[in-house]
Write a protein that holds these residues in place. Structure first.
Motif, PDB file in Angstrom:
ATOM      1  N   PHE A   1       1.997  -0.875  10.360  1.00  0.00           N
ATOM      2  CA  PHE A   1       2.134   0.574  10.234  1.00  0.00           C
ATOM      3  C   PHE A   1       1.010   1.287  10.985  1.00  0.00           C
ATOM      4  CE2 PHE A   1       3.972  -1.253   6.410  1.00  0.00           C
ATOM      5  CZ  PHE A   1       5.160  -0.556   6.267  1.00  0.00           C
TER       6      PHE A   1
ATOM      7  N   GLU B   1       1.030   3.517  -1.371  1.00  0.00           N
ATOM      8  CA  GLU B   1       0.288   3.735  -0.136  1.00  0.00           C
ATOM      9  C   GLU B   1      -0.449   2.455   0.223  1.00  0.00           C
ATOM     10  OE1 GLU B   1      -1.194   8.196   0.298  1.00  0.00           O
ATOM     11  OE2 GLU B   1      -1.881   7.321  -1.587  1.00  0.00           O
TER      12      GLU B   1
ATOM     13  N   HIS C   1       5.347  -3.705   0.194  1.00  0.00           N
ATOM     14  CA  HIS C   1       5.723  -3.997   1.586  1.00  0.00           C
ATOM     15  C   HIS C   1       5.518  -5.486   1.882  1.00  0.00           C
ATOM     16  CE1 HIS C   1       6.807  -0.090   2.881  1.00  0.00           C
ATOM     17  NE2 HIS C   1       5.594   0.433   2.839  1.00  0.00           N
TER      18      HIS C   1
ATOM     19  N   THR D   1       2.791   5.510   7.936  1.00  0.00           N
ATOM     20  CA  THR D   1       2.669   5.727   6.501  1.00  0.00           C
ATOM     21  C   THR D   1       1.257   6.185   6.166  1.00  0.00           C
ATOM     22  OG1 THR D   1       3.173   4.740   4.339  1.00  0.00           O
ATOM     23  CG2 THR D   1       1.945   3.380   5.899  1.00  0.00           C
ATOM     24  N   SER D   2       0.980   6.392   4.883  1.00  0.00           N
ATOM     25  CA  SER D   2      -0.324   6.886   4.449  1.00  0.00           C
ATOM     26  C   SER D   2      -1.193   5.752   3.926  1.00  0.00           C
ATOM     27  CB  SER D   2      -0.153   7.955   3.372  1.00  0.00           C
ATOM     28  OG  SER D   2       0.607   7.466   2.282  1.00  0.00           O
TER      29      SER D   2
ATOM     30  N   HIS E   1      -0.638  -3.429   0.015  1.00  0.00           N
ATOM     31  CA  HIS E   1       0.401  -2.488  -0.409  1.00  0.00           C
ATOM     32  C   HIS E   1       1.130  -3.082  -1.604  1.00  0.00           C
ATOM     33  CE1 HIS E   1       4.083  -0.004  -0.352  1.00  0.00           C
ATOM     34  NE2 HIS E   1       3.284   0.906   0.175  1.00  0.00           N
TER      35      HIS E   1
END
Length: 270
Positions: free
Chosen positions: A89, A132, A83, A116-117, A80
């Motif tokens: 996630f 993402e 993050h 999340t995606s 990511h």
């Protein structure tokens, strides 16, 4: 957890903490993939990439397919842009970066972590251009798993292993194992929640299944699709009105099409 549970990881280092926690033993009869089992839990190390993940799921299901509603989990690492390393996630949207096809894993329970995606790529990503998660298996995992169980029982959990300040090239196998091990509690909670959903379906089967099978003709594949779609209808709170939704439908294909339309409406209003 009593329902059949299938866990898929791409890498041995991702699998190791789960093998230890659930005390899984390698099934030496299986040669094509590394498969570890104990009681109702089966973990397969598929290898890296979409093709490997799809093949691993198909192979495992061919060997150990269950008549009940299996729980399926993809656990692994992902990158990511910003993050922190070690963040965990659940996926609520999975996009295949090549085809742009999207999947939306329904999370119909209170998740023990953020959602999340994910974007799934064919090659490792060393640049972080979007907000993402990025991995190499999730889209193939979800699309293949959906052939064997209903979407609410399919979940992908990812731990952030790399970002702009710590690239994927710096991630070691030991670090990946430690990141997954730190979230064993979250993984167990997710499996427990999904296991309850599966158990609720396994008691009686989805409402209306026998009635629709008696009223319309379905191929063998169509029967499995009907079973999965009715299970999704029930888990999304569709209720007994499934029969009202079949007004004007003349055959099994029409039933499956109408159910898919009604399920999308339910998902829109959630």
């Amino acid at each position: 957890m009593q329902q059949p549970i299938f866990i898929y990881t791409a890498l041995p280092c991702e699998a190791q903490p789960l093998i230890g926690h659930f005390r899984l033993k390698k099934d030496l009869r299986v040669q094509a993939f590394a498969v570890f089992r104990r009681e109702n839990i089966c973990l397969t190390v598929t290898g890296i990439g979409k093709s490997a993940m799809a093949a691993g799921i198909a192979y495992t299901q061919a060997l150990f397919a269950e008549p009940a509603y299996p729980v399926m989990l993809n656990a692994g690492i992902a990158g990511h842009k910003y993050h922190p390393l070690g963040s965990v996630f659940l996926a609520n949207k999975i996009t295949d970066a090549d085809s742009q096809k999207c999947h939306y894993p329904p999370i119909v329970f209170k998740p023990p972590c953020a959602a999340t995606s994910i974007q799934t790529y064919a090659k490792p990503q060393l640049a972080y251009r979007h907000d993402e998660l990025c991995d190499m298996e999730a889209s193939a995992f979800y699309e293949t798993a959906a052939r064997f169980t209903t979407g609410e029982l399919i979940q992908a959990l990812k731990v952030v292993s790399d970002n702009e300040n710590h690239s994927a090239a710096q991630v070691t196998a030991q670090a990946a194992s430690e990141m997954l091990a730190a979230h064993i509690g979250v993984i167990v909670q997710v499996l427990g929640q999904v296991d309850k959903l599966s158990a609720s379906l396994a008691v009686t089967g989805p409402q209306g299944l026998n009635e629709l099978l008696g009223r319309y003709h379905f191929s063998v594949n169509g029967q499995q699709q009907l079973k999965n779609k009715l299970a999704r209808w029930e888990l999304l709170g569709g209720g007994p009105s499934v029969f009202e939704a079949m007004d004007g439908v003349r055959d099994g294909k029409g039933v499956l099409k109408r159910l898919e339309e009604k399920i999308r409406e339910l998902e829109f209003y959630l």
